[in-house]
Design a protein around this motif. Structure first.
Motif, PDB file in Angstrom:
ATOM      1  N   ASP A 184     123.011  -4.457 -30.923  1.00 44.44           N
ATOM      2  CA  ASP A 184     122.723  -3.139 -30.333  1.00 44.44           C
ATOM      3  C   ASP A 184     123.958  -2.237 -30.354  1.00 44.44           C
ATOM      4  N   THR A 185     125.087  -2.778 -30.755  1.00 43.97           N
ATOM      5  CA  THR A 185     126.313  -1.984 -30.813  1.00 43.97           C
ATOM      6  C   THR A 185     126.156  -0.824 -31.785  1.00 43.97           C
ATOM      7  N   ALA A 186     126.405   0.391 -31.289  1.00 48.10           N
ATOM      8  CA  ALA A 186     126.222   1.593 -32.105  1.00 48.10           C
ATOM      9  C   ALA A 186     126.614   2.814 -31.277  1.00 48.10           C
ATOM     10  N   VAL A 187     126.682   3.935 -31.952  1.00 45.87           N
ATOM     11  CA  VAL A 187     126.743   5.220 -31.250  1.00 45.87           C
ATOM     12  C   VAL A 187     125.300   5.667 -31.034  1.00 45.87           C
ATOM     13  N   TYR A 188     124.982   5.979 -29.784  1.00 45.79           N
ATOM     14  CA  TYR A 188     123.627   6.375 -29.424  1.00 45.79           C
ATOM     15  C   TYR A 188     123.571   7.896 -29.261  1.00 45.79           C
ATOM     16  N   TYR A 189     122.563   8.485 -29.884  1.00 42.48           N
ATOM     17  CA  TYR A 189     122.379   9.928 -29.853  1.00 42.48           C
ATOM     18  C   TYR A 189     121.037  10.273 -29.219  1.00 42.48           C
ATOM     19  N   CYS A 190     121.047  11.286 -28.355  1.00 41.58           N
ATOM     20  CA  CYS A 190     119.780  11.829 -27.897  1.00 41.58           C
ATOM     21  C   CYS A 190     119.447  13.047 -28.749  1.00 41.58           C
ATOM     22  N   ALA A 191     118.162  13.327 -28.850  1.00 44.24           N
ATOM     23  CA  ALA A 191     117.699  14.420 -29.690  1.00 44.24           C
ATOM     24  C   ALA A 191     116.469  15.066 -29.080  1.00 44.24           C
ATOM     25  N   ALA A 192     116.299  16.350 -29.368  1.00 44.85           N
ATOM     26  CA  ALA A 192     115.172  17.107 -28.842  1.00 44.85           C
ATOM     27  C   ALA A 192     114.347  17.674 -29.986  1.00 44.85           C
ATOM     28  N   ARG A 193     113.051  17.636 -29.794  1.00 49.44           N
ATOM     29  CA  ARG A 193     112.112  18.132 -30.799  1.00 49.44           C
ATOM     30  C   ARG A 193     111.265  19.216 -30.146  1.00 49.44           C
ATOM     31  N   ALA A 194     111.216  20.382 -30.789  1.00 49.66           N
ATOM     32  CA  ALA A 194     110.470  21.515 -30.241  1.00 49.66           C
ATOM     33  C   ALA A 194     108.979  21.323 -30.487  1.00 49.66           C
ATOM     34  N   ASP A 195     108.462  20.295 -29.862  1.00 49.63           N
ATOM     35  CA  ASP A 195     107.054  19.936 -29.993  1.00 49.63           C
ATOM     36  C   ASP A 195     106.729  19.070 -28.791  1.00 49.63           C
ATOM     37  N   LEU A 196     105.515  19.114 -28.345  1.00 56.13           N
ATOM     38  CA  LEU A 196     105.145  18.305 -27.185  1.00 56.13           C
ATOM     39  C   LEU A 196     104.964  16.836 -27.573  1.00 56.13           C
ATOM     40  N   GLU A 256     112.735  15.237 -37.795  1.00 61.67           N
ATOM     41  CA  GLU A 256     111.788  15.882 -36.886  1.00 61.67           C
ATOM     42  C   GLU A 256     112.478  16.441 -35.645  1.00 61.67           C
ATOM     43  N   TYR A 257     113.768  16.184 -35.516  1.00 59.10           N
ATOM     44  CA  TYR A 257     114.532  16.617 -34.348  1.00 59.10           C
ATOM     45  C   TYR A 257     115.593  17.632 -34.775  1.00 59.10           C
ATOM     46  N   ALA A 258     115.543  18.794 -34.166  1.00 61.81           N
ATOM     47  CA  ALA A 258     116.460  19.863 -34.553  1.00 61.81           C
ATOM     48  C   ALA A 258     117.725  19.908 -33.712  1.00 61.81           C
ATOM     49  N   TYR A 259     117.684  19.307 -32.534  1.00 56.63           N
ATOM     50  CA  TYR A 259     118.795  19.408 -31.593  1.00 56.63           C
ATOM     51  C   TYR A 259     119.327  18.025 -31.264  1.00 56.63           C
ATOM     52  N   TRP A 260     120.658  17.896 -31.288  1.00 58.54           N
ATOM     53  CA  TRP A 260     121.298  16.597 -31.118  1.00 58.54           C
ATOM     54  C   TRP A 260     122.450  16.678 -30.122  1.00 58.54           C
ATOM     55  N   GLY A 261     122.588  15.602 -29.343  1.00 59.43           N
ATOM     56  CA  GLY A 261     123.766  15.457 -28.505  1.00 59.43           C
ATOM     57  C   GLY A 261     124.917  14.902 -29.313  1.00 59.43           C
ATOM     58  N   GLN A 262     126.062  14.733 -28.654  1.00 60.52           N
ATOM     59  CA  GLN A 262     127.278  14.350 -29.350  1.00 60.52           C
ATOM     60  C   GLN A 262     127.411  12.848 -29.567  1.00 60.52           C
ATOM     61  N   GLY A 263     126.578  12.038 -28.950  1.00 67.56           N
ATOM     62  CA  GLY A 263     126.655  10.597 -29.124  1.00 67.56           C
ATOM     63  C   GLY A 263     127.502   9.927 -28.064  1.00 67.56           C
ATOM     64  N   THR A 264     127.120   8.714 -27.719  1.00 67.29           N
ATOM     65  CA  THR A 264     127.881   7.903 -26.773  1.00 67.29           C
ATOM     66  C   THR A 264     127.937   6.478 -27.309  1.00 67.29           C
ATOM     67  N   GLN A 265     129.130   5.893 -27.264  1.00 61.90           N
ATOM     68  CA  GLN A 265     129.348   4.577 -27.877  1.00 61.90           C
ATOM     69  C   GLN A 265     128.875   3.467 -26.942  1.00 61.90           C
ATOM     70  N   VAL A 266     128.093   2.563 -27.499  1.00 59.64           N
ATOM     71  CA  VAL A 266     127.683   1.344 -26.796  1.00 59.64           C
ATOM     72  C   VAL A 266     128.220   0.157 -27.591  1.00 59.64           C
ATOM     73  N   THR A 267     128.985  -0.690 -26.928  1.00 62.86           N
ATOM     74  CA  THR A 267     129.539  -1.872 -27.572  1.00 62.86           C
ATOM     75  C   THR A 267     129.127  -3.093 -26.771  1.00 62.86           C
ATOM     76  N   VAL A 268     128.481  -4.036 -27.448  1.00 60.81           N
ATOM     77  CA  VAL A 268     128.017  -5.263 -26.798  1.00 60.81           C
ATOM     78  C   VAL A 268     128.809  -6.429 -27.369  1.00 60.81           C
ATOM     79  N   SER A 269     129.544  -7.112 -26.526  1.00 62.14           N
ATOM     80  CA  SER A 269     130.368  -8.235 -26.957  1.00 62.14           C
ATOM     81  C   SER A 269     129.593  -9.536 -26.818  1.00 62.14           C
TER      82      SER A 269
END
Length: 123
Positions: free
Chosen positions: A89-101, A109-122
């Motif tokens: 599961d280690t990765a940079v995680y991004y949230c995204a928004a889609r202008a659709d319900l 399909e997603y036009a808007y993105w956050g900057q990402g947050t690092q998740v590291t699982v040892s």
């Protein structure tokens, strides 16, 4: 809409993290939201998505049963609760928004993105 992801960190295998993504600038409930992740040297892939109301959610097979996506439209925030974390599961995680319900399953399909947050699982 602007997105700000947070909550990543270093955790041992089997542990839990909760990611948050705060939205601003537009009516949050007009957007379906998604989480994607990108491991080092790999493509960004779909993790989970949620409809505008939270009434529909969908997950990648690799995380189904371990991760839960939710949203609080009053707080303009979407969450990703991650349990039973694995080293893969280690990765940079991004949230995204889609202008659709409705949810989308692919990056384009997603036009808007956050900057990402690092998740590291040892291990």
């Amino acid at each position: 809409v602007q997105l700000q992801a947070s909550g990543g960190g270093l955790v041992q295998a089997g542990g839990s993290l909760r990611l948050s993504c705060a939205a601003s600038g537009r009516t949050f409930s007009d957007y379906a939201m998604g989480w994607f992740r990108q491991a080092a040297g790999k493509e960004r892939v779909f993790v989970a998505a949620i409809s505008w109301s939270g009434g529909y959610t969908t997950y990648a097979d690799s995380v189904r049963g371990r991760f839960t996506i939710s949203r609080d439209n009053a707080k303009n925030t979407v969450y990703l609760q991650m349990n039973s974390l694995k080293p893969e599961d280690t990765a940079v995680y991004y949230c995204a928004a889609r202008a659709d319900l409705r949810v989308g399953l692919s990056r384009n399909e997603y036009a808007y993105w956050g900057q990402g947050t690092q998740v590291t699982v040892s291990s």
